[in-house]
Scaffold this active site. Structure first.
Site, PDB file in Angstrom:
ATOM      1  N   PHE A 150       0.819  -1.232   0.000  1.00  0.00           N
ATOM      2  CA  PHE A 150       0.000   0.000   0.000  1.00  0.00           C
ATOM      3  C   PHE A 150       0.841   1.266   0.000  1.00  0.00           C
ATOM      4  CE2 PHE A 150       1.072  -0.180   4.493  1.00  0.00           C
ATOM      5  CZ  PHE A 150       1.236   1.160   4.790  1.00  0.00           C
ATOM      6  N   GLU A 177      -4.826  -4.223  -1.852  1.00  0.00           N
ATOM      7  CA  GLU A 177      -6.281  -4.039  -1.772  1.00  0.00           C
ATOM      8  C   GLU A 177      -6.623  -2.731  -1.059  1.00  0.00           C
ATOM      9  OE1 GLU A 177      -4.317  -6.135  -0.346  1.00  0.00           O
ATOM     10  OE2 GLU A 177      -5.124  -7.081   1.461  1.00  0.00           O
ATOM     11  N   CYS A 282       9.648   1.954   3.231  1.00  0.00           N
ATOM     12  CA  CYS A 282      10.565   0.859   3.535  1.00  0.00           C
ATOM     13  C   CYS A 282      11.989   1.362   3.697  1.00  0.00           C
ATOM     14  CB  CYS A 282      10.514  -0.188   2.439  1.00  0.00           C
ATOM     15  SG  CYS A 282      11.017   0.509   0.870  1.00  0.00           S
TER      16      CYS A 282
HETATM   17  P1  NAD Z   1       1.664  -6.743   3.097  1.00  0.00           P
HETATM   18  O1  NAD Z   1       2.726  -7.776   3.181  1.00  0.00           O
HETATM   19  O2  NAD Z   1       0.583  -6.745   4.090  1.00  0.00           O
HETATM   20  O3  NAD Z   1       0.955  -6.795   1.649  1.00  0.00           O
HETATM   21  C1  NAD Z   1       1.684  -6.803   0.455  1.00  0.00           C
HETATM   22  C2  NAD Z   1       0.895  -7.569  -0.604  1.00  0.00           C
HETATM   23  O4  NAD Z   1       0.757  -8.933  -0.202  1.00  0.00           O
HETATM   24  C3  NAD Z   1      -0.518  -7.035  -0.830  1.00  0.00           C
HETATM   25  O5  NAD Z   1      -0.765  -7.022  -2.211  1.00  0.00           O
HETATM   26  C4  NAD Z   1      -1.397  -8.022  -0.086  1.00  0.00           C
HETATM   27  O6  NAD Z   1      -2.661  -8.188  -0.690  1.00  0.00           O
HETATM   28  C5  NAD Z   1      -0.622  -9.318  -0.173  1.00  0.00           C
HETATM   29  N1  NAD Z   1      -0.810 -10.172   1.016  1.00  0.00           N
HETATM   30  C6  NAD Z   1      -1.037  -9.762   2.293  1.00  0.00           C
HETATM   31  N2  NAD Z   1      -1.106 -10.827   3.125  1.00  0.00           N
HETATM   32  C7  NAD Z   1      -0.904 -11.915   2.368  1.00  0.00           C
HETATM   33  C8  NAD Z   1      -0.833 -13.312   2.661  1.00  0.00           C
HETATM   34  N3  NAD Z   1      -0.985 -13.782   3.907  1.00  0.00           N
HETATM   35  N4  NAD Z   1      -0.617 -14.166   1.636  1.00  0.00           N
HETATM   36  C9  NAD Z   1      -0.452 -13.708   0.380  1.00  0.00           C
HETATM   37  N5  NAD Z   1      -0.499 -12.391   0.053  1.00  0.00           N
HETATM   38  C10 NAD Z   1      -0.724 -11.507   1.030  1.00  0.00           C
HETATM   39  O7  NAD Z   1       2.435  -5.319   3.079  1.00  0.00           O
HETATM   40  P2  NAD Z   1       1.826  -3.860   3.188  1.00  0.00           P
HETATM   41  O8  NAD Z   1       1.339  -3.628   4.564  1.00  0.00           O
HETATM   42  O9  NAD Z   1       0.945  -3.595   2.037  1.00  0.00           O
HETATM   43  O10 NAD Z   1       3.164  -2.989   2.942  1.00  0.00           O
HETATM   44  C11 NAD Z   1       4.021  -2.578   3.971  1.00  0.00           C
HETATM   45  C12 NAD Z   1       5.235  -3.480   4.075  1.00  0.00           C
HETATM   46  O11 NAD Z   1       5.927  -3.496   2.829  1.00  0.00           O
HETATM   47  C13 NAD Z   1       6.249  -2.975   5.087  1.00  0.00           C
HETATM   48  O12 NAD Z   1       6.764  -4.069   5.797  1.00  0.00           O
HETATM   49  C14 NAD Z   1       7.341  -2.343   4.230  1.00  0.00           C
HETATM   50  O13 NAD Z   1       8.630  -2.288   4.815  1.00  0.00           O
HETATM   51  C15 NAD Z   1       7.319  -3.248   3.039  1.00  0.00           C
HETATM   52  N6  NAD Z   1       7.900  -2.605   1.879  1.00  0.00           N
HETATM   53  C16 NAD Z   1       9.133  -3.026   1.470  1.00  0.00           C
HETATM   54  C17 NAD Z   1       9.737  -2.413   0.392  1.00  0.00           C
HETATM   55  C18 NAD Z   1      11.083  -2.839  -0.083  1.00  0.00           C
HETATM   56  O14 NAD Z   1      11.477  -2.443  -1.158  1.00  0.00           O
HETATM   57  N7  NAD Z   1      11.810  -3.653   0.647  1.00  0.00           N
HETATM   58  C19 NAD Z   1       9.078  -1.370  -0.280  1.00  0.00           C
HETATM   59  C20 NAD Z   1       7.808  -0.979   0.171  1.00  0.00           C
HETATM   60  C21 NAD Z   1       7.229  -1.616   1.249  1.00  0.00           C
END
Ligand code: NAD
Length: 497
Positions: A150, A177, A282
């Site tokens: 997100f 989502e 991140c």
């Molecule tokens: P999230 O892991 O909750 O969701 C990411 C994606 O995975 C979404 O599209 C979601 O629908 C899907 N998802 C969620 N739970 C799932 C599951 N159990 N099984 C399969 N798919 C699932 O992450 P978020 O809250 O949207 O984003 C924030 C996180 O992303 C933070 O930890 C941040 O550090 C990380 N992030 C990392 C980078 C990087 O480059 N390393 C960049 C941006 C964000």
């Protein structure tokens, strides 16, 4: 009845037949902006089938034709940058200025994709044996997938599909989502740029939709960005299914502050790098390691951080916006409470922050902890909120040790006026992206985004040359052309003479 976010299948923006939907909230006031469908698995199969079919013709487009389409796309994205940023601010909460940056950093990747003719160049060596030449081409894989978080609703999808598609692949995007509307706007402009149908498809959903995609036999490569547990799950499942996977996870990024650094620069940069985007980056700096005399700067850091305020995206005086949802706010409040309980000094506590007119928004004020140790939950967990932790080190060696002992390796920085200290730091630190007097060193797209350790699972990173390698397969050709008939065959391994 709020608007239903469309899915994109085979060039058509359609309403999913899903019976279940999730609300897309404006996190500043909880207004439901739209409803996002939990796309039916049969619709995902359909999208993958169309993408498989489109691949047959898309891969035959000439490379200059592909580059030209990306030039049109870049032009449209620039034209519509403000409109995209507004959609993004409303569903994500970040300030308009920050949203403009989010879109811009994505546009830069599209610009990089316009260079695809040179990026696709293979290698050649003449005369590997007498009259024999070897050369290589890189070719696309097939249908690739992007699963995005997100916190960068424009930039991160744009890290993925432009590079994959420029290489000749077709693509299924499953955006967060929580921020699906930005992705749909990016897709609308993509179709307007003239790309053929089926090349980019967008489906929505959450866990079940992602798991279905990870197990689908037609998917060749998966790009994921999100939290560590999900990144691990995507990497394990995708590779178990023999797919290529790059999975970027969470982070805990440290800034080392040397006593010879420019104090005002340090303070200005710490404020923006820790609390910008409500700390939901991140690459946010969440820990400052104050070395030696720099430990005397705490009061000045506190007064600078104490002056900034969150607000709604359209308020130009707001430093940052709300957190994304109730769950995130609860997590940040829980961690602030644990900071008190586990002995940190809480110099600023943003728990009881409200913004006038937006009292039910997910706002948290700037928060500052000092006397933090590595065993505290505020240090061990990614807070992903507007909070900065201060730690102490007597020497640069001690600061390096703290960072190398942390499991994450996304980004880090050092502020110093000493070239020798900076050189030692860049050499010894086990983190993938390092800033020297730069707080958030996100590389431009001609390099790659190179997180390490628990912040990344895989080997080839996003965009840049590594992105092109990730989305392609190498074909190596060894060729000989006979000028005259050569008698007989050879049953032995040839010795290259
Ligand atoms: P999230 O892991 O909750 O969701 C990411 C994606 O995975 C979404 O599209 C979601 O629908 C899907 N998802 C969620 N739970 C799932 C599951 N159990 N099984 C399969 N798919 C699932 O992450 P978020 O809250 O949207 O984003 C924030 C996180 O992303 C933070 O930890 C941040 O550090 C990380 N992030 C990392 C980078 C990087 O480059 N390393 C960049 C941006 C964000």
């Amino acid at each position: 009845m709020s608007e239903k976010v469309k899915i994109l299948i085979n060039g058509a923006f359609i309403e999913s037949k899903a019976t279940e939907h999730l609300p897309v909230e404006n996190p500043a006031n909880r207004e439901v902006l739209a409803e996002v469908p939990l796309t039916l698995l049969s619709e995902i199969d359909e999208a993958i089938e169309f993408a498989t079919e489109a691949f047959k013709t898309w891969k035959e487009y000439t490379i200059p034709e592909r580059a030209r389409l990306f030039l049109s796309y870049q032009h449209l994205l620039k034209q519509h940058q403000k409109e995209i940023a507004e959609i993004l601010s409303k569903e994500n909460g970040k300030t308009f200025a920050d949203a403009m940056g989010d879109v811009w950093r994505g546009i830069e990747v599209v610009e990089h994709a316009c260079n695809i003719p040179t990026l696709m160049m293979g290698e050649t060596v003449e005369n590997v044996a007498r009259a024999v030449d070897t050369y290589s081409y890189i070719q696309p894989l097939g249908v690739c997938v992007g699963i995005t978080p997100f916190n960068f609703p424009a930039m991160i999808p744009l890290w993925m599909f432009p590079m994959a598609i420029a290489c000749g692949n077709t693509f299924i995007l499953k955006p967060s989502e929580q921020t699906p509307m930005t992705a749909i706007k990016l897709a609308e402009l993509f179709i307007e740029a003239g790309f053929p149908k089926g090349v980019l498809n967008v489906v929505h959903g959450s866990k079940d939709q992602v798991n279905h995609i990870l197990n689908h036999s037609e998917i060749r490569a998966i790009s994921f960005v999100g939290s560590v547990p999900v990144a691990e799950h995507v990497y394990r499942t995708g590779t178990h299914n023999l797919k290529r996977v790059q999975a970027f996870g969470g982070a805990k990024n440290h800034m080392v502050v040397m006593p010879d650094a420019n104090k005002q620069q340090v303070i200005n940069n710490l404020v923006g790098a820790s609390c910008g985007a409500a700390g939901q980056r991140c690459m946010a700096i969440s820990v400052a390691v104050l070395v030696g005399e720099a430990q005397n700067w705490v009061e000045e850091i506190k007064s600078a951080l104490g002056t900034i305020k969150p607000g709604v995206w359209s308020d130009e005086s707001a430093a940052y916006g709300p957190l994304i949802n109730q769950q995130s706010k609860e997590k940040v409040l829980r961690l602030i409470k644990s900071g008190y309980e586990q002995g940190a000094e809480v110099l600023l506590d943003g728990s009881n922050c409200t913004v006038e007119g937006y009292e039910n928004g997910y706002f948290v004020g700037p928060t500052l902890f000092s006397n933090v140790s590595a065993d505290m939950d505020i240090y061990k967990e990614e807070i992903f909120g507007p909070a900065l932790l201060l730690m102490k080190a007597d020497t640069l060696d001690e600061a390096i040790k703290i960072i190398n002992n942390n499991p994450y390796g996304n980004g880090t920085s050092i502020f110093t006026n000493s070239g020798a200290a900076a050189r030692k730091f860049q050499h010894e630190i086990e983190v993938g992206q390092i800033g020297i007097n730069i707080p958030i060193p996100v590389p431009l797209p001609f390099f790659s985004f190179t997180g390490w350790r628990k912040s990344f699972f895989g080997d080839l990173h996003s965009y840049g040359k590594q992105g092109v390698r990730f989305y392609t397969e190498t074909k190596t050709i060894t060729a000989r052309w006979f000028e005259e008939d050569v008698p007989g065959g050879n049953v032995n391994m040839t010795i290259a003479l």
